[in-house]
Design a protein around this motif. Sequence first.
Motif, PDB file in Angstrom:
ATOM      1  N   LYS A  40     -13.955  51.102  16.376  1.00  0.00           N
ATOM      2  CA  LYS A  40     -13.059  50.087  16.920  1.00  0.00           C
ATOM      3  C   LYS A  40     -13.553  48.712  16.508  1.00  0.00           C
ATOM      4  O   LYS A  40     -14.740  48.530  16.246  1.00  0.00           O
ATOM      5  N   ALA A  42     -13.840  46.076  18.314  1.00  0.00           N
ATOM      6  CA  ALA A  42     -14.718  45.454  19.309  1.00  0.00           C
ATOM      7  C   ALA A  42     -16.057  46.174  19.422  1.00  0.00           C
ATOM      8  O   ALA A  42     -16.926  45.724  20.154  1.00  0.00           O
ATOM      9  N   ALA A  43     -16.221  47.291  18.705  1.00  0.00           N
ATOM     10  CA  ALA A  43     -17.426  48.111  18.887  1.00  0.00           C
ATOM     11  C   ALA A  43     -18.685  47.315  18.596  1.00  0.00           C
ATOM     12  O   ALA A  43     -18.666  46.342  17.833  1.00  0.00           O
ATOM     13  N   ARG A  44     -19.760  47.715  19.211  1.00  0.00           N
ATOM     14  CA  ARG A  44     -21.014  47.026  18.971  1.00  0.00           C
ATOM     15  C   ARG A  44     -22.162  48.022  19.022  1.00  0.00           C
ATOM     16  O   ARG A  44     -22.136  48.969  19.808  1.00  0.00           O
ATOM     17  N   MET A 108     -30.637  46.928  24.152  1.00  0.00           N
ATOM     18  CA  MET A 108     -29.650  47.737  24.870  1.00  0.00           C
ATOM     19  C   MET A 108     -28.217  47.335  24.533  1.00  0.00           C
ATOM     20  O   MET A 108     -27.304  47.609  25.299  1.00  0.00           O
ATOM     21  N   CYS A 110     -26.344  44.731  24.544  1.00  0.00           N
ATOM     22  CA  CYS A 110     -25.555  44.111  25.602  1.00  0.00           C
ATOM     23  C   CYS A 110     -24.768  42.907  25.115  1.00  0.00           C
ATOM     24  O   CYS A 110     -23.909  42.417  25.817  1.00  0.00           O
ATOM     25  N   GLN A 111     -25.099  42.382  23.950  1.00  0.00           N
ATOM     26  CA  GLN A 111     -24.329  41.286  23.357  1.00  0.00           C
ATOM     27  C   GLN A 111     -24.600  39.927  23.992  1.00  0.00           C
ATOM     28  O   GLN A 111     -23.892  38.968  23.697  1.00  0.00           O
ATOM     29  N   GLU A 115     -23.492  35.925  22.764  1.00  0.00           N
ATOM     30  CA  GLU A 115     -22.773  34.970  23.603  1.00  0.00           C
ATOM     31  C   GLU A 115     -23.497  33.647  23.744  1.00  0.00           C
ATOM     32  O   GLU A 115     -22.876  32.597  23.824  1.00  0.00           O
TER      33      GLU A 115
END
Lengths: 244, 390
Positions: A40, A42-44, A108, A110-111, A115
């Motif tokens: 996808k 948005a996948a990370r 982990m 978490c992004q 941000e």
Amino acid sequence: MLGTGLIKGMAETARNFAGSFFQEDRLTTVQYPEERIPTKEAARSFPFLVFDGDDAAKGLRCVSCQICEKECPPQCIYIVKDTTKKPDYMGKLQFQPKIFDIDVSVCMSCQICVEVCPFDAIKMNVEYEMSRFGRFEDLLIHKQQLAKPNEYFHKIHPTDAAEVDARLAAEKLKAEAKAKADAEAKVKAAAAAAAAAAAAATATPATGAAPKPKPATPAAPAAPASVDQPAKPAVTTPPAPSTP
Amino acid sequence: MHDTRHLDSQAQPSYRVESRGHHGASDLLEVSMGPQHPSTHGVFRMDVVLDGERVVKLKPVFGYLHRNHEKIAENTTYLASMPYTDRLDYLCSLTNNWAYALAVEKLAGLQPPERAEYIRVITAELTRLTNHICLIGFLLQDMGASGTPLMYAFRERENILDLFESLTGARMMCNYMRFGGCRVDLPPGWLEQTSQVLDRFPKFLEEFDRLISGNEILIARTQGVGVLPRDLAIQSSATGPVLRASGVNYDIRKVDKYGIYDRFSFRVPLGEHGDVYDRYMVRVLEMHESLGILKKAIQDIPPGPIVDPKAKIRGFRPKAGEAYGRIEGPKGELGFYLISDGSPNPYRYRVRPPSLINLTALEDMCLGQTIADAVIILGSIDIVLGEVDR
């Protein structure tokens, strides 16, 4: 009658079992290594560093401000700031990370680093096959492997990348305009000062030309930036904490 | 429906365990179930004293998955503990996010915009669906319905997790909500996809109903087993489906009306007997109600911003004070209690985990039942060890 519930349940199982032979959408799994579900947008998975241009060492957007290192919840980022500023791909002097390591065995996904980054320098990858032979050193990813070109970012997250590029271009335009205005103001001020000096030194005209070369130096960083491609970032300010 | 309740289960002799081990004339057997037992839903241990097959004494032992969540959160910034809340109850990360965001919003005086509120309701109700279908699959697996219902449940859950992935980037560790809103807006076409998944969902529930709900074995194994009387449920501060199955009408979505839940009309399913069957059925009915809420929310969602403009990502320091944010999670009341001293870290951070508090009534439910039923009773409480141990 006792047992009807059982029989009903069995019929349901039989329907599902037989159905998977005839209806394609009843097959919900794929044969993994040969067949893959497309990732996808948005996948990370794990973070990587974005660089502009062709040279990873030169075009790295990261200016080693260490905000991500501080904010990272599991503390998996390790940054050592370079001691001297080096010119980046636009010729602007910037600190670059001497060491930028991410321990993906700790990360982990978490992004939060993405941000908090004020420079759009760190982004999330979508690569998920990360098996390695070594438990420690192989999972500690260094700057060289982390650096990926902006085109790669465009490939995996097209919408996000376009947005970032537009924002950076706008910022760059603003910075250029500001630099230009500053340079003009400086030239004007220098000219006025020179005129004043010349007026004051009419009695001794031999020393009047001395302050003239000064205004050329502050205008220098803006000049190479304007010849570069318009879609490249202009990093001009140190990382001041700001509202998004 | 056939009533095959275990009539003898109420008459329980009062045993006193005199000695540990096998010496003496005692024929009580002490068994340590877990922490690697597959039916204990993770690393959970039950020290059970058995008289034949009947449970005489039961001591829940937990803490094997303790990860120091609260202390870690007190030493990191407010934002940095948001991904850790995903890992509390790892089956419902989005509701955990919401509870934490709610507490911080109370502390910092932030108000999420309309659209963010609707997104929160949609994601939270989807999470409730995934949690309940997961639970039902596992519960039936514990009862010996080996594999089939669990796989059907997981097939359906996977559709919802796909939605989560395309919205938040991750299937389970979503880390999606932010203080004063949500992280990203809905991707184009997401609401249509969600409607499609939801349209298929009642069909799945019917299928599941046919597969198992009228099954004689299920009824024999669950009705009258593990009764939690109404008074005891209240006294042990149980919440969520466990409490409602005992007949107490207490749903925080109705009581507290956090977010925008006052705009939705839905019914709260209640049980009568407080046994395992009621706890199972309450969850099935709750899924039907969730579908109604979701349909209304998808219909009404307005366009607009998704984050309060006052919210800050970097340098977030709420003013000194304290706040308690609570939501009706799929497992019960999930609350976060925060004390701020004006610094970037919370001074005190406390989680009220529904799983742990519902677990305290386990012994009372299990006494006098067989050891095989203790497994089902544990399954029907719906614990996730990540949340119990934190």
